[in-house]
Design an enzyme around this catalytic site. Structure first.
Site, PDB file in Angstrom:
ATOM      1  N   LYS A  42       0.843  -1.215   0.000  1.00 42.48           N
ATOM      2  CA  LYS A  42       0.000   0.000   0.000  1.00 42.48           C
ATOM      3  C   LYS A  42       0.868   1.252   0.000  1.00 42.48           C
ATOM      4  O   LYS A  42       0.632   2.195  -0.749  1.00 42.48           O
ATOM      5  CB  LYS A  42      -0.908   0.000   1.240  1.00 42.48           C
ATOM      6  N   ASN A  43       1.889   1.271   0.858  1.00 41.73           N
ATOM      7  CA  ASN A  43       2.667   2.499   1.025  1.00 41.73           C
ATOM      8  C   ASN A  43       3.644   2.760  -0.120  1.00 41.73           C
ATOM      9  O   ASN A  43       4.253   3.827  -0.171  1.00 41.73           O
ATOM     10  CB  ASN A  43       3.407   2.488   2.379  1.00 41.73           C
ATOM     11  N   ARG A  94      -3.820  11.059   5.003  1.00 41.22           N
ATOM     12  CA  ARG A  94      -2.732  12.040   4.988  1.00 41.22           C
ATOM     13  C   ARG A  94      -1.795  11.860   3.800  1.00 41.22           C
ATOM     14  O   ARG A  94      -1.177  12.814   3.333  1.00 41.22           O
ATOM     15  CB  ARG A  94      -1.939  11.933   6.279  1.00 41.22           C
ATOM     16  N   CYS A 141      -4.064  13.682  13.495  1.00 44.24           N
ATOM     17  CA  CYS A 141      -3.999  12.262  13.161  1.00 44.24           C
ATOM     18  C   CYS A 141      -4.005  11.459  14.454  1.00 44.24           C
ATOM     19  O   CYS A 141      -3.369  11.846  15.430  1.00 44.24           O
ATOM     20  CB  CYS A 141      -2.726  11.971  12.384  1.00 44.24           C
ATOM     21  N   ARG A 200       1.522  14.729  13.271  1.00 43.05           N
ATOM     22  CA  ARG A 200       2.185  14.387  11.997  1.00 43.05           C
ATOM     23  C   ARG A 200       2.318  15.644  11.142  1.00 43.05           C
ATOM     24  O   ARG A 200       1.540  15.864  10.220  1.00 43.05           O
ATOM     25  CB  ARG A 200       1.404  13.280  11.268  1.00 43.05           C
ATOM     26  N   PRO A 201       3.343  16.460  11.465  1.00 46.76           N
ATOM     27  CA  PRO A 201       3.515  17.701  10.696  1.00 46.76           C
ATOM     28  C   PRO A 201       3.947  17.416   9.263  1.00 46.76           C
ATOM     29  O   PRO A 201       4.363  16.303   8.938  1.00 46.76           O
ATOM     30  CB  PRO A 201       4.629  18.426  11.466  1.00 46.76           C
ATOM     31  N   ASP A 261       6.013  19.902   7.756  1.00 41.33           N
ATOM     32  CA  ASP A 261       6.988  20.974   7.541  1.00 41.33           C
ATOM     33  C   ASP A 261       8.130  20.564   6.604  1.00 41.33           C
ATOM     34  O   ASP A 261       8.598  21.361   5.792  1.00 41.33           O
ATOM     35  CB  ASP A 261       7.559  21.437   8.895  1.00 41.33           C
ATOM     36  N   ASP A 266       5.199   0.542  11.883  1.00 45.43           N
ATOM     37  CA  ASP A 266       3.948  -0.056  11.397  1.00 45.43           C
ATOM     38  C   ASP A 266       3.775  -1.510  11.837  1.00 45.43           C
ATOM     39  O   ASP A 266       2.740  -2.125  11.539  1.00 45.43           O
ATOM     40  CB  ASP A 266       3.847   0.066   9.870  1.00 45.43           C
ATOM     41  N   ARG A 290      -8.448  -0.059   5.392  1.00 44.43           N
ATOM     42  CA  ARG A 290      -7.635   0.971   4.721  1.00 44.43           C
ATOM     43  C   ARG A 290      -6.366   0.383   4.129  1.00 44.43           C
ATOM     44  O   ARG A 290      -5.836   0.913   3.161  1.00 44.43           O
ATOM     45  CB  ARG A 290      -7.244   2.067   5.719  1.00 44.43           C
TER      46      ARG A 290
HETATM   47  C1  EPZ Z   1       4.828   6.858   6.149  1.00 48.00           C
HETATM   48  O1  EPZ Z   1       4.152   8.004   6.657  1.00 48.00           O
HETATM   49  C2  EPZ Z   1       3.822   5.735   6.108  1.00 48.00           C
HETATM   50  N1  EPZ Z   1       2.706   6.128   5.257  1.00 48.00           N
HETATM   51  C3  EPZ Z   1       3.328   5.417   7.514  1.00 48.00           C
HETATM   52  O2  EPZ Z   1       2.493   4.264   7.401  1.00 48.00           O
HETATM   53  C4  EPZ Z   1       4.519   5.063   8.404  1.00 48.00           C
HETATM   54  O3  EPZ Z   1       4.075   4.860   9.720  1.00 48.00           O
HETATM   55  C5  EPZ Z   1       5.547   6.205   8.355  1.00 48.00           C
HETATM   56  O4  EPZ Z   1       5.926   6.492   6.981  1.00 48.00           O
HETATM   57  C6  EPZ Z   1       6.815   5.877   9.127  1.00 48.00           C
HETATM   58  O5  EPZ Z   1       7.436   4.758   8.590  1.00 48.00           O
HETATM   59  C7  EPZ Z   1       2.803   5.997   3.943  1.00 48.00           C
HETATM   60  O6  EPZ Z   1       3.825   5.624   3.396  1.00 48.00           O
HETATM   61  C8  EPZ Z   1       1.604   6.286   3.133  1.00 48.00           C
HETATM   62  P1  EPZ Z   1       7.159  10.088   8.043  1.00 48.00           P
HETATM   63  P2  EPZ Z   1       4.867   9.432   6.591  1.00 48.00           P
HETATM   64  O7  EPZ Z   1       7.098  11.406   7.370  1.00 48.00           O
HETATM   65  O8  EPZ Z   1       5.767   9.508   5.431  1.00 48.00           O
HETATM   66  C9  EPZ Z   1       7.955  13.334  11.396  1.00 48.00           C
HETATM   67  C10 EPZ Z   1       0.655   2.860   7.982  1.00 48.00           C
HETATM   68  O9  EPZ Z   1       0.176   2.342   9.015  1.00 48.00           O
HETATM   69  N2  EPZ Z   1       7.751  14.332  10.354  1.00 48.00           N
HETATM   70  O10 EPZ Z   1       8.245   9.148   7.614  1.00 48.00           O
HETATM   71  O11 EPZ Z   1       3.811  10.457   6.719  1.00 48.00           O
HETATM   72  C11 EPZ Z   1       6.708  12.517  11.717  1.00 48.00           C
HETATM   73  O12 EPZ Z   1       5.856  13.210  12.597  1.00 48.00           O
HETATM   74  C12 EPZ Z   1       1.214   4.254   8.016  1.00 48.00           C
HETATM   75  O13 EPZ Z   1       0.654   2.307   6.865  1.00 48.00           O
HETATM   76  C13 EPZ Z   1       8.037  15.642  10.597  1.00 48.00           C
HETATM   77  O14 EPZ Z   1       8.476  16.011  11.688  1.00 48.00           O
HETATM   78  O15 EPZ Z   1       5.744   9.389   7.899  1.00 48.00           O
HETATM   79  C14 EPZ Z   1       7.298  11.252  12.287  1.00 48.00           C
HETATM   80  O16 EPZ Z   1       7.671  11.449  13.632  1.00 48.00           O
HETATM   81  C15 EPZ Z   1       0.729   5.196   8.987  1.00 48.00           C
HETATM   82  N3  EPZ Z   1       7.841  16.569   9.600  1.00 48.00           N
HETATM   83  C16 EPZ Z   1       8.564  11.064  11.460  1.00 48.00           C
HETATM   84  O17 EPZ Z   1       8.862  12.365  10.913  1.00 48.00           O
HETATM   85  C17 EPZ Z   1       7.384  16.200   8.365  1.00 48.00           C
HETATM   86  O18 EPZ Z   1       7.231  17.067   7.501  1.00 48.00           O
HETATM   87  C18 EPZ Z   1       8.453  10.080  10.319  1.00 48.00           C
HETATM   88  O19 EPZ Z   1       7.239  10.294   9.600  1.00 48.00           O
HETATM   89  C19 EPZ Z   1       7.103  14.853   8.126  1.00 48.00           C
HETATM   90  C20 EPZ Z   1       7.292  13.933   9.127  1.00 48.00           C
END
Ligand code: EPZ
Length: 429
Positions: A22-23, A92, A116, A121-122, A124, A307, A399
């Site tokens: 999916k991801n 998201r 979320c 989940r920012p 930025d 995950d 989902r």
């Molecule tokens: C991806 O989300 C996955 N989603 C998530 O899968 C997964 O949990 C996550 O990566 C971590 O592996 C998809 O691929 C669709 P991140 P993503 O940006 O990319 C912080 C599932 O169950 N952060 O890697 O949105 C954030 O808060 C899901 O399938 C910032 O600070 O996650 C977190 O602490 C849910 N600023 C860390 O980075 C930003 O701009 C990693 O999040 C973005 C993220």
């Protein structure tokens, strides 16, 4: 509203095939916005999040058509640049249309994702990365409005407080494929799904190197073409099935599971007394249910994935000893803990850690799923518990898991979906 009735089961025996990731599918579908030509994406799982991405692409003027497990994606002649709140608020990952829209059309208007359930989940890093490429960004009435006459390659550092970001890397990498000159992403995410996206973009004509390591180089090209691409197997689904076999006992061959994508998970399961063997095209999991408690900490790839934290925590709830499960990606991602405690699990929260004292057996109860992975954890817990467990909130499970009930049923698990509204029983299998 559907409810899943989960009965004590096991051992699991047989073979099972992992669906497409999916991801990886979500950003790869968004990447099809970068071309005017048709793309065919194979091995896409039919799950709600993928349907939501298809709806977003349609709103953006793209034709999306399913043919079995492949999706035909044809950008139309009347593109739109607005991804509405109604769709973005459902998922998201919708934010990953921002980079492709900006790169292809020089403008994008994408609803700002809201809160979320798995924690803050920012976005930025997405926005900083696109600004560094030359986009002018404003937030207007809840929408990110982005514009640029032309994106320009540059060096971008993408790590935040919790390490690299998967979808920020995806967004910036997609935008950079059509920028002028060279983009270097430092502290890029190394997840297999990012590598899959890079490979798909390369198949579309992009010039990318270094993907899979923290430094990715992208040399912009003037156009991308359509492609025919096959998505990698879902490592989180594979890991969930491995943990299910560990908890219920048995002997299961998981076809399509890629051992290199699951190194940390295989390591922890082996430590917990589960036998894992890599065979040709499959991973064989054997367990006698005598599980040992082990500590685990989630971190970006190649460490243990967030995950699979909830599923592993469910397993530790029925293992011998005490384990500490620490969440370093989403420190608040423990909504499954109160539900597992309702089933008799002994868990104490301390900040970003859960201290789990294994019990002999859980007891079935009505429980509520709060997010996708929490729902999988509750299914696994229910399969080991006395009596029956009624899992509510199945929209979360749907989902991201394709046919999970059917797959588990074929391996010998006992679970069935009830449509509470009509009282119709639909047995998973
Ligand atoms: C991806 O989300 C996955 N989603 C998530 O899968 C997964 O949990 C996550 O990566 C971590 O592996 C998809 O691929 C669709 P991140 P993503 O940006 O990319 C912080 C599932 O169950 N952060 O890697 O949105 C954030 O808060 C899901 O399938 C910032 O600070 O996650 C977190 O602490 C849910 N600023 C860390 O980075 C930003 O701009 C990693 O999040 C973005 C993220």
């Amino acid at each position: 509203m559907d409810t899943l009735i989960v009965e004590r089961s096991g051992p699991l025996r047989g073979t099972v095939e992992v669906s497409g990731a999916k991801n990886a599918s979500l950003p790869i579908m968004a990447a099809c916005l970068l071309t005017d030509e048709e793309s065919v994406i194979e091995h896409v799982p039919q799950v709600t999040d993928v349907n939501t991405m298809a709806e977003i692409l349609r709103v953006l003027g793209v034709e999306v058509e399913w043919q079995d497990e492949q999706v035909l994606i044809r950008p139309g002649h009347k593109p739109s640049w607005t991804a509405p709140y109604e769709l973005v608020s459902r998922m998201r990952a919708s934010v990953c249309v921002l980079g492709p829209l900006l790169a292809k059309h020089g403008r994008a208007k994408v609803a700002m994702p809201g809160g979320c359930v798995i924690g803050s989940r920012p976005i930025d890093l997405h926005l900083e990365g696109l600004e560094a490429l030359g986009a002018r960004l404003t937030i207007d009435h809840g929408y990110i409005v982005a514009e640029t006459p032309r994106l320009r390659g540059t060096t971008i550092h993408l790590a935040g407080a919790f390490g690299s970001s998967v979808l920020a890397t995806a967004n910036v990498m997609m935008a950079a494929t059509l920028a002028d000159g060279m983009t270097v992403i430092e502290q890029a995410a190394c997840e297999p799904e990012v590598v899959d996206l890079a490979n798909c973009l390369i198949a579309m004509g992009a010039k990318i190197s270094g993907h899979g390591a923290p430094l990715i180089r992208i040399e912009g090209v003037s156009r991308l073409h359509g492609t025919h691409y096959r998505i990698i197997p879902d490592r989180i689904e594979a890991g969930t099935l491995m943990i299910a076999t560990a908890m219920l006992g048995g002997d299961v061959r998981i076809h399509g599971a890629v051992p290199e994508h699951l190194g940390a998970v295989i390591g922890k399961l082996t430590e917990a007394n589960v036998s894992i063997e890599s065979l040709d095209g499959c991973v064989r999991v054997r367990s006698d249910r005598k599980l040992k408690s082990v500590d685990v900490t989630t971190l970006p790839f190649p460490s243990f994935p967030t995950d699979l934290q909830a599923q592993f925590l469910a397993m530790m709830s029925v293992s011998q000893g005490v384990s500490i499960v620490t969440e370093k990606i989403y420190p608040e991602r423990f909504m499954h803990v109160p539900e597992l405690k309702r089933m008799g699990a002994q868990i104490t929260r301390e900040g970003a850690s859960a201290i789990v004292k294994g019990v002999e057996r859980l007891s079935g109860a009505p429980v509520m799923a709060s997010d996708l992975r929490a729902s999988a954890a509750l299914v696994l817990a229910g399969l080991t518990a006395d009596n029956s467990t009624q899992l509510h909130g199945l929209e979360h499970l749907d989902r991201g898991y394709e046919h999970l009930e059917q797959k588990l049923t074929r391996l010998g698990a006992r679970l069935r979906r009830i449509n509470s509204a009509s009282q119709n029983l639909s047995v998973g299998g």
